[in-house]
Design an enzyme around this catalytic site. Structure first.
Site, PDB file in Angstrom:
ATOM      1  N   GLY A 152       0.820  -1.212   0.000  1.00 33.96           N
ATOM      2  CA  GLY A 152       0.000   0.000   0.000  1.00 33.96           C
ATOM      3  C   GLY A 152       0.850   1.257   0.000  1.00 33.96           C
ATOM      4  CG  ASP A 153       3.534   1.717   3.138  1.00 32.64           C
ATOM      5  OD1 ASP A 153       2.420   2.140   3.504  1.00 32.64           O
ATOM      6  OD2 ASP A 153       4.267   0.996   3.843  1.00 32.64           O
ATOM      7  CB  ALA A 154       4.821   0.253  -3.157  1.00 30.90           C
TER       8      ALA A 154
END
Length: 368
Positions: free
Chosen positions: A321-323
């Site tokens: 999700g961060d990516a």
């Protein structure tokens, strides 16, 4: 480990580091600037041994908050050559992916609180090596945040110390060079976790953002959406790009609209109708659902659905999700094209899914 010469500015117990290497990065000509604000954690991954779990009272498939006795565990794992170290924490992961996506076409800076120790120094060096400008605010009386993840045969045991990572305060926003970078930024991203321990930081960031700056927020966790929905409602009018997963957006929609929310489509439509100044463009909502299509609300009458590749070998879902958030923002801030930005985000998430931890160097360089 050799320390770099440091010029320190102290305010309310926090010190921001600015050194000659960072200055050189400051002076580089860049087309865009993204600033990420979050909780920096040194992520340590390794295989566990039963005797280690017993020694430190850790459980398989458990997650515990670190006690004083776990400091020795962190140090042992930090020095172990078999451990994989990453400058982690949600926003720091996104910052590293954003810089990988931008390459030489933009600058990325990250700010958050650390202790003044070797863990802080290691993360600072990794950020620099990946081209991210570290604007750590050091809190001398606290220790740098650490998350140790020990795995074996598909099982894992986690031990986390927030430490300095939870100490970022609104006063730190006015430290130099943090404040000057925030003023110059084309995009500012902050994690929703701050709504739980530092809501004034998020509210102040929203107030400081000019209409020409993109302000982005992640929902971060279900409990944030549920327990801090009132604070979230206060900041939502200024949020230009909102990230979350299906569970989080449903929790938020239920908290602000009642228990009738059952589908992600209902939740997204309700959140999209929350207050928004008419002078600003429509808010963009990006909702991930694992292997199901990503749901996007761009302010039009119809939701957009973006397919996620099937049959992808899963190594580690940490940081996906961060990516997506980092790659989306890096692409969107240059192109203002939602479709290509979402696809860039999905592509980065899929690549992170196939490696251990959030390894930004595994991301293919973009041609934006």
């Amino acid at each position: 480990m050799k320390n770099d010469p440091k010029q320190e500015l102290l305010i309310n117990g926090g010190t921001v580091l600015n050194n000659s290497e960072d200055k050189g990065m400051d002076e580089a000509e860049t087309e865009v600037l993204l600033v990420f604000v979050g909780s920096p954690l040194l992520d340590i991954s390794t295989r566990f041994e039963e005797k280690i779990l017993e020694q430190y009272d850790l459980k398989i498939d458990g997650c515990v908050r670190a006690a004083e006795k776990h400091c020795a565990l962190f140090q042992d794992l930090f020095l172990d050559q078999d451990s994989v170290l990453v400058a982690g924490g949600s926003a720091q992961n996104s910052a590293r992916i954003a810089k990988r996506t931008l390459g030489s076409k933009g600058e990325v800076a990250f700010t958050g609180c650390t202790g003044c120790d070797e863990y802080e120094e290691w993360m600072k060096n990794q950020l620099r090596s990946e081209g991210v400008l570290p604007l750590y605010v050091t809190v001398p009386e606290e220790k740098t945040g650490v998350c140790a993840c020990m795995t074996c045969d598909g099982m894992r045991s986690m031990c986390t110390r927030q430490g300095a990572a939870a100490k970022f305060a609104k006063e730190h926003l006015f430290l130099e060079p943090v404040n000057s970078k925030l003023k110059m930024a084309n995009c500012i991203f902050v994690v929703g976790y701050f709504l739980g321990h530092s809501p004034d930081v998020v509210l102040n960031l929203a107030e400081l953002c000019s209409p020409t700056q993109v302000f982005s927020l992640s929902l971060s966790a279900e409990y944030i959406c549920r327990d801090y929905s009132e604070v979230l409602l206060k900041v939502m009018p200024r949020v230009d790009v909102l990230f979350g997963n299906e569970t989080e957006v449903k929790a938020f929609a239920t908290a602000v609209g009642g228990p009738h929310i059952t589908t992600v489509e209902e939740a997204v439509k309700l959140v999209s109708k929350l207050q928004r100044p008419a002078t600003l463009p429509s808010r963009i909502l990006i909702i991930t659902r694992g292997s199901d299509p990503v749901v996007v609300d761009d302010g039009s009458d119809h939701l957009l659905f973006f397919e996620v590749p099937e049959d992808v070998p899963v190594v580690d879902s940490v940081g996906c999700g961060d990516a997506l958030a980092g790659a989306f923002l890096a692409t969107y801030i240059r192109t203002r094209d939602i479709d290509s930005s979402v696809r860039a985000g999905i592509d980065s998430a899929v690549q992170i899914l196939q490696v251990h931890g959030c390894d930004a160097t595994s991301i293919r360089k973009s041609d934006i």
